[in-house]
Design an enzyme around this catalytic site. Structure first.
Site, PDB file in Angstrom:
ATOM      1  N   ARG A 260       0.864  -1.190   0.000  1.00 23.17           N
ATOM      2  CA  ARG A 260       0.000   0.000   0.000  1.00 23.17           C
ATOM      3  C   ARG A 260       0.895   1.232   0.000  1.00 23.17           C
ATOM      4  NH1 ARG A 260      -3.522  -2.605  -1.558  1.00 23.17           N
ATOM      5  NH2 ARG A 260      -5.552  -3.057  -0.652  1.00 23.17           N
ATOM      6  N   GLU A 289      -2.248   7.911  -4.489  1.00 23.63           N
ATOM      7  CA  GLU A 289      -2.621   7.368  -5.807  1.00 23.63           C
ATOM      8  C   GLU A 289      -4.053   7.731  -6.235  1.00 23.63           C
ATOM      9  OE1 GLU A 289      -1.865   3.161  -4.816  1.00 23.63           O
ATOM     10  OE2 GLU A 289      -3.976   2.755  -5.212  1.00 23.63           O
ATOM     11  N   HIS A 321      -1.179   0.308  -9.659  1.00 22.67           N
ATOM     12  CA  HIS A 321      -1.934  -0.665  -8.867  1.00 22.67           C
ATOM     13  C   HIS A 321      -2.472  -1.779  -9.770  1.00 22.67           C
ATOM     14  CE1 HIS A 321      -3.921  -0.746  -4.673  1.00 22.67           C
ATOM     15  NE2 HIS A 321      -3.842  -1.974  -5.137  1.00 22.67           N
TER      16      HIS A 321
END
Ligand code: NAD
Length: 359
Positions: A260, A289, A321
């Site tokens: 993360r 993000e 991601h």
């Protein structure tokens, strides 16, 4: 007033769907979510089919009003299930949050509990998808494949500046030895790497199977050539990579983050890349993000200076991601999400409950 709201698959409904079918609002929906959910739903017996409605928008306190008329919402990793969002969900009669991801750090669980909203997730879909992407990032970074790809396309076949190093015999530090960490260890073992790992819950099987050595956090950071993050984002892991931990690393250490974004303090990582203390960084997740990842902003200016800077550095690779993004993983995510919803709605036991807490 909400502007620009687009429901790109307005209502997907089976002619024979029973009236009592769960009505699910899927947020941050992409074409692939729609395709895989619909394919799996169509194969269910009619009495089990779900009514899905897809929203391109992320779920947050502004878009939460769209949940009127549904019983279930299905958010993704960057949807914001904070207190105001959850209060609106509760007002609209939502009784189940079916997360289509493993992490639940985006959900205010205390607030959901107070409002009697159940929460389920997809704890595992394909650890191979993420672990293989982690190795793809590592290999690209140390063998400079991202640079070579552009060079040869441009007719430049020189090797200057492309010198890499062997992974064989290098020390890799696996931070978090759960499903993904262990799968990645197996890959690293195949490369003949020496494996060090850290986890508050050491697992003897891991030591035997991967010939790995559990060490404390500081030793892992101090001794490893490469560090790969595979822990969840919690109060104790937030910003585990910062100036202090980077300073104890070997000069030129490499960090791979597919965990993360907030596991790393980005401005301090950038400073360490500038000074040469870090030799390279590959990120599939980024501290800020939301607003960029999963979107095409190629015609716009990037206003996030840290992100823009990271994208400029030759020894940084950023993917948006996408580590989870394989056919196998998406199929498993959609299948498990549908199973979770059907079980909860039928009052059957569900192993993937986050809330209410299981004894
Ligand atoms: P998992 O629950 O199987 O394993 C997580 C491990 O981290 C556990 O063994 C846990 O004990 C350990 N851990 C907890 N706190 C720690 C700490 N302070 N220090 C070290 N280890 C700690 O989860 P998983 O399926 O292996 O996934 C790991 C993480 O990967 C997820 O939490 C998620 O954030 C991330 N993820 C990213 C993607 C992606 O597409 N990039 C996809 C799936 C998961």
């Amino acid at each position: 007033m909400l502007s620009g709201l687009k429901q790109f698959s307005k209502f997907y409904k089976f002619a024979t769907t029973p009236a009592k079918s769960p009505r699910v609002a899927v947020f941050s929906a992409k074409k692939y979510d729609i395709k895989f959910f619909n394919q799996i739903n169509e194969k269910l017996p009619i009495e089990k089919r779900i009514i899905f409605d897809y929203f391109e928008e992320e779920l947050n306190e502004k878009t939460a009003i769209l949940t009127q008329g549904y019983d279930v919402i299905c958010p993704f990793v960057n949807d914001k299930l904070n207190q105001p969002t959850i209060q609106t969900l509760a007002k609209n009669g939502i009784d189940l949050i079916a997360l289509r991801c493993a992490g639940f750090n985006n959900t205010d669980l205390e607030c959901a509990q107070k409002n009697n909203i159940k929460v389920v997730r997809v704890p595992a879909y394909s650890p191979h998808a993420v672990a293989e992407h982690t190795m793809a990032l590592l290999l690209s970074l140390v063998r400079k494949i991202h640079k070579a790809y552009n060079r040869t396309k441009d007719g430049n076949f020189s090797l200057d500046g492309l010198l890499g190093f062997d992974l064989y015999k290098k020390k890799i530090g696996i931070f978090g030895t759960g499903k993904i960490g262990q799968t990645f260890m197996g890959i690293c073992q195949g490369f003949g790497m020496e494996i060090l790992c850290h986890d508050p819950y050491p697992n003897e099987e891991v030591v035997k199977k991967y010939n790995a050595r559990y060490v404390d956090q500081a030793t892992l950071f101090k001794e490893c050539d490469i560090i790969s993050l595979h822990c969840p984002l919690t109060f104790s892991t937030q910003y585990v990579i910062d100036r202090k931990t980077i300073d104890i690393m070997k000069k030129g250490a490499i960090i791979i983050n597919t965990g993360r974004g907030k596991l790393m303090r980005t401005d301090e990582v950038i400073a360490a890349l500038k000074s040469g203390q870090l030799g390279g960084v590959a990120l599939d997740v980024y501290e800020h993000e939301e607003g960029y990842f999963f979107k095409d902003v190629s015609a716009d200016v990037i206003y996030d200076d840290d992100l823009a800077r990271l994208l400029m550095y030759p020894n940084v690779i950023v993917t948006s991601h996408q580590a989870f993004f394989t056919q196998e993983a998406i199929t498993a995510i959609c299948q498990t999400t549908i199973d979770n919803i059907l079980k909860i709605k039928a009052n059957e036991p569900c192993d993937n409950m986050v809330l209410p807490l299981q004894k």
